[in-house]
Scaffold this motif. Structure first.
Motif, PDB file in Angstrom:
ATOM      1  N   ASN A   3     -38.918   7.238 -23.032  1.00 14.28           N
ATOM      2  CA  ASN A   3     -39.670   8.110 -23.925  1.00 14.28           C
ATOM      3  C   ASN A   3     -38.708   8.690 -24.951  1.00 14.28           C
ATOM      4  O   ASN A   3     -37.772   9.415 -24.599  1.00 14.28           O
ATOM      5  CB  ASN A   3     -40.339   9.234 -23.135  1.00 14.28           C
ATOM      6  N   LEU A   4     -38.909   8.354 -26.215  1.00 18.51           N
ATOM      7  CA  LEU A   4     -38.038   8.847 -27.274  1.00 18.51           C
ATOM      8  C   LEU A   4     -38.453  10.265 -27.641  1.00 18.51           C
ATOM      9  O   LEU A   4     -39.519  10.486 -28.216  1.00 18.51           O
ATOM     10  CB  LEU A   4     -38.117   7.928 -28.494  1.00 18.51           C
ATOM     11  N   VAL A   5     -37.584  11.223 -27.298  1.00 19.16           N
ATOM     12  CA  VAL A   5     -37.864  12.613 -27.626  1.00 19.16           C
ATOM     13  C   VAL A   5     -37.700  12.839 -29.122  1.00 19.16           C
ATOM     14  O   VAL A   5     -38.497  13.530 -29.761  1.00 19.16           O
ATOM     15  CB  VAL A   5     -36.930  13.554 -26.832  1.00 19.16           C
ATOM     16  N   GLY A   6     -36.649  12.230 -29.691  1.00 17.74           N
ATOM     17  CA  GLY A   6     -36.444  12.405 -31.115  1.00 17.74           C
ATOM     18  C   GLY A   6     -35.164  11.763 -31.605  1.00 17.74           C
ATOM     19  O   GLY A   6     -34.399  11.176 -30.832  1.00 17.74           O
ATOM     20  N   VAL A   7     -34.943  11.887 -32.927  1.00 19.50           N
ATOM     21  CA  VAL A   7     -33.766  11.332 -33.598  1.00 19.50           C
ATOM     22  C   VAL A   7     -33.137  12.442 -34.426  1.00 19.50           C
ATOM     23  O   VAL A   7     -33.835  13.205 -35.091  1.00 19.50           O
ATOM     24  CB  VAL A   7     -34.162  10.158 -34.524  1.00 19.50           C
ATOM     25  N   ILE A   8     -31.799  12.544 -34.361  1.00 19.71           N
ATOM     26  CA  ILE A   8     -31.116  13.529 -35.198  1.00 19.71           C
ATOM     27  C   ILE A   8     -30.068  12.823 -36.044  1.00 19.71           C
ATOM     28  O   ILE A   8     -29.472  11.830 -35.626  1.00 19.71           O
ATOM     29  CB  ILE A   8     -30.467  14.656 -34.375  1.00 19.71           C
ATOM     30  N   ASP A   9     -29.855  13.342 -37.239  1.00 14.91           N
ATOM     31  CA  ASP A   9     -28.856  12.782 -38.151  1.00 14.91           C
ATOM     32  C   ASP A   9     -28.613  13.817 -39.243  1.00 14.91           C
ATOM     33  O   ASP A   9     -29.476  14.676 -39.505  1.00 14.91           O
ATOM     34  CB  ASP A   9     -29.359  11.460 -38.746  1.00 14.91           C
ATOM     35  N   ASP A  10     -27.461  13.748 -39.892  1.00 15.37           N
ATOM     36  CA  ASP A  10     -27.151  14.714 -40.945  1.00 15.37           C
ATOM     37  C   ASP A  10     -28.041  14.542 -42.165  1.00 15.37           C
ATOM     38  O   ASP A  10     -28.199  15.471 -42.963  1.00 15.37           O
ATOM     39  CB  ASP A  10     -25.673  14.588 -41.343  1.00 15.37           C
ATOM     40  N   THR A  11     -28.591  13.350 -42.334  1.00 15.23           N
ATOM     41  CA  THR A  11     -29.511  13.084 -43.434  1.00 15.23           C
ATOM     42  C   THR A  11     -30.920  12.953 -42.885  1.00 15.23           C
ATOM     43  O   THR A  11     -31.152  12.220 -41.918  1.00 15.23           O
ATOM     44  CB  THR A  11     -29.129  11.796 -44.186  1.00 15.23           C
ATOM     45  N   GLU A  12     -31.861  13.650 -43.459  1.00 19.59           N
ATOM     46  CA  GLU A  12     -33.237  13.617 -42.962  1.00 19.59           C
ATOM     47  C   GLU A  12     -33.874  12.265 -43.209  1.00 19.59           C
ATOM     48  O   GLU A  12     -33.719  11.680 -44.286  1.00 19.59           O
ATOM     49  CB  GLU A  12     -34.069  14.714 -43.630  1.00 19.59           C
ATOM     50  N   HIS A  13     -34.584  11.758 -42.228  1.00 15.90           N
ATOM     51  CA  HIS A  13     -35.268  10.473 -42.341  1.00 15.90           C
ATOM     52  C   HIS A  13     -36.721  10.640 -41.924  1.00 15.90           C
ATOM     53  O   HIS A  13     -37.055  11.458 -41.067  1.00 15.90           O
ATOM     54  CB  HIS A  13     -34.595   9.422 -41.442  1.00 15.90           C
ATOM     55  N   HIS A  14     -37.586   9.824 -42.540  1.00 20.23           N
ATOM     56  CA  HIS A  14     -39.014   9.894 -42.242  1.00 20.23           C
ATOM     57  C   HIS A  14     -39.548   8.563 -41.719  1.00 20.23           C
ATOM     58  O   HIS A  14     -40.746   8.316 -41.758  1.00 20.23           O
ATOM     59  CB  HIS A  14     -39.793  10.284 -43.504  1.00 20.23           C
ATOM     60  N   SER A  15     -38.653   7.725 -41.221  1.00 17.72           N
ATOM     61  CA  SER A  15     -39.069   6.389 -40.769  1.00 17.72           C
ATOM     62  C   SER A  15     -39.182   6.292 -39.251  1.00 17.72           C
ATOM     63  O   SER A  15     -39.214   5.203 -38.717  1.00 17.72           O
ATOM     64  CB  SER A  15     -38.075   5.336 -41.277  1.00 17.72           C
ATOM     65  N   PHE A  16     -39.246   7.431 -38.565  1.00 21.99           N
ATOM     66  CA  PHE A  16     -39.314   7.402 -37.105  1.00 21.99           C
ATOM     67  C   PHE A  16     -40.597   8.065 -36.587  1.00 21.99           C
ATOM     68  O   PHE A  16     -40.621   8.668 -35.525  1.00 21.99           O
ATOM     69  CB  PHE A  16     -38.086   8.099 -36.510  1.00 21.99           C
ATOM     70  N   ASN A  17     -41.649   7.977 -37.392  1.00 20.57           N
ATOM     71  CA  ASN A  17     -42.968   8.476 -36.982  1.00 20.57           C
ATOM     72  C   ASN A  17     -42.926   9.935 -36.513  1.00 20.57           C
ATOM     73  O   ASN A  17     -43.458  10.299 -35.464  1.00 20.57           O
ATOM     74  CB  ASN A  17     -43.552   7.596 -35.866  1.00 20.57           C
ATOM     75  N   GLY A  18     -42.299  10.777 -37.323  1.00 26.07           N
ATOM     76  CA  GLY A  18     -42.260  12.201 -37.006  1.00 26.07           C
ATOM     77  C   GLY A  18     -41.291  12.584 -35.910  1.00 26.07           C
ATOM     78  O   GLY A  18     -41.337  13.724 -35.415  1.00 26.07           O
ATOM     79  N   LYS A  19     -40.389  11.673 -35.529  1.00 26.45           N
ATOM     80  CA  LYS A  19     -39.449  11.945 -34.444  1.00 26.45           C
ATOM     81  C   LYS A  19     -38.142  12.574 -34.935  1.00 26.45           C
ATOM     82  O   LYS A  19     -37.270  12.855 -34.120  1.00 26.45           O
ATOM     83  CB  LYS A  19     -39.131  10.641 -33.693  1.00 26.45           C
ATOM     84  N   TYR A  20     -37.985  12.745 -36.248  1.00 29.78           N
ATOM     85  CA  TYR A  20     -36.751  13.349 -36.753  1.00 29.78           C
ATOM     86  C   TYR A  20     -36.730  14.827 -36.379  1.00 29.78           C
ATOM     87  O   TYR A  20     -37.651  15.582 -36.704  1.00 29.78           O
ATOM     88  CB  TYR A  20     -36.647  13.176 -38.264  1.00 29.78           C
TER      89      TYR A  20
END
Length: 467
Positions: A168-185
């Motif tokens: 289960n993918l809780v989320g994705v973090i990165d210094d640059t904001e991304h919108h390609s993870f279906n709201g998981k950023y």
């Protein structure tokens, strides 16, 4: 109190040891005609040494690594290395401590044959059981991905998130904001400590470029302080990028843009020996009785020849005749040279009833073992395409012709990764070529074994892209 991963680890070791005991007892019966007492001192030494070597070798080769991360074919490749090491070390110990070693030769031989024949079934059954149990109890492992570049995106789309063992993918973090993870950023890297504290995270997957060492060190340090496991995702997804080899000519360092392991004569020799031995075994033990059954089914289902022959490009663009069981209805104007070529489509009306089954199970490819034995093909390699398809692709797909620097194969890295079937869009062919180039640049005997195992698994399960 044991954690789930520890229970999983112990269960797999215990099951293996139970099966080893069964194989050893059965081997003694086959060897002597009776079940020998396992507590007889010589047998205690032999079997005890076997268990010790099995455990040590398993630790070295990571035989009991996470089954949620490694596929069954990868596990079987590790198992083959492990079994070979186990056999050699056990023979060495017996030779070292027993002057009359020859007494145990047949016992050790039967023992390892039985292990080879039974352990794969146990491990596959265990995987199926674990997947079923986790599905019933809705078990999920919560993961966090650090990094949102192309590597993380590929992992998100096609990685282990799509398996049956419930990540289960809780989320994705990165210094640059991304919108390609279906709201998981979820935010930037400095927020990692708070995210780990306020979310139930079981494991962190680090998907940043290898040269960003400061980020890697920071993430590992934060995760270890919060007692979270970290897994590094290496950038093996850059299929088709050149591998470098540095050589020296007349005192000058020369960098080759591509290095193919099969450029080495000894690698080609060993691959050819394996092809010959495997093909002979298959043709004698399986093809000899299965081919007549398939041939009869084809004849009863539709008129026409049993085998379909087609010209394709092989090694160095040489034309070869590729054999397959015929799976389509014959047309009056059809010839075997490839004229009027049209790719098979899903629900293609040209495919016969028997042909649909043969294609779904890949049994239509079995006559190509004759190609392998004759030397025009290999068991594993880039799949040979019909010549019209190659002519169409070579000018629009980068590096397409590099596929022909090695012998084509019955199965390949692209096929076991789901890249097969009709190539509707150029991107479909580009993806297939990238897989083929990665295989050529990373060839090894163990990679071939992994692909063969995965092909067998796909044949049993059925491939949705086989039509």
């Amino acid at each position: 109190m044991f954690k789930g991963t520890q229970v999983n680890y112990l269960a797999r070791i215990i099951l293996d040891y139970i099966l080893l005991l069964f194989c050893f007892a059965l081997a003694s019966f086959i060897d002597t005609g009776k079940f020998l007492p396992i507590l007889w001192p010589p047998l205690v030494f032999v079997f005890g040494s076997s268990l010790l070597i099995w455990y040590i070798s398993a630790r070295i080769f990571l035989l009991y690594g996470e089954i949620t991360i490694f596929s069954f074919s990868q596990e079987m490749t590790v198992f083959l290395r492990h079994l070979a090491t186990h056999l050699l070390l056990l023979i060495f110990l017996l030779f070292l401590f027993y002057e009359e070693f020859y007494i145990y030769r047949s016992l050790v031989f039967y023992y390892h044959i039985l292990i080879f024949a039974t352990i794969p079934f146990l491990k596959y059954f265990y995987r199926v059981t674990v997947a079923f149990v986790r599905k019933q109890y809705k078990y999920e492992k919560n993961i966090l991905i650090v990094g949102a570049g192309s590597l993380a995106a590929n992992f998100y789309r096609t990685g282990i998130l799509n398996n049956d063992l419930k990540y289960n993918l809780v989320g994705v973090i990165d210094d640059t904001e991304h919108h390609s993870f279906n709201g998981k950023y979820l935010g930037q890297l400095h927020q990692l400590p708070d995210l780990l504290k306020h979310n139930n995270i079981d494991e962190v997957f680090l998907a940043v470029p290898n040269d960003e060492t400061e980020k890697i060190d920071y993430v590992i340090d934060v995760c270890e302080k919060n007692a979270k496991r970290v897994s590094l995702i290496q950038d093996f997804g850059r299929h088709g990028l050149p591998s470098l080899k540095v050589t020296n000519y007349a005192g000058f360092p020369v960098v080759g843009l591509r290095y193919f392991p099969l450029d080495e004569a000894e690698n080609r020799f060993f691959k050819r020996i394996f092809d010959i031995l495997f093909s002979i075994a298959f043709l004698v033990l399986i093809y000899s009785w299965l081919a007549p059954i398939i041939a009869l089914a084809i004849k009863l289902n539709s008129r026409g020849p049993i085998l379909f022959k087609q010209e394709r490009w092989g090694l160095n663009n040489r034309k070869i005749i590729c054999y397959k069981f015929r799976t389509m209805y014959m047309r009056k104007e059809e010839d075997e040279g490839g004229n009027g070529f049209e790719q098979a489509r899903r629900n293609d009306k040209r495919v016969t009833g028997v042909g649909r089954f043969l294609r779904k199970t890949s049994l239509d490819e079995l006559p190509q073992f004759i190609n392998v034995l004759s030397g025009s093909m290999s068991i594993v390699g880039p799949r040979p395409h019909p010549i019209p398809l190659s002519l169409e692709s070579k000018d629009i797909i980068p590096n397409y012709m590099l596929r022909h620097l090695v012998k084509p194969g019955i199965t390949g890295w692209a096929q076991v990764n789901g890249s097969r079937g009709e190539t509707i869009h150029p991107d479909d062919m580009r993806k297939r070529v990238n897989y083929d180039l990665w295989y050529i640049e990373n060839w090894s005997f163990w990679l071939d074994c992994q692909i063969i195992f995965q092909t067998i698994v796909n044949m049993i399960k059925g491939d949705e892209n086989a039509y």
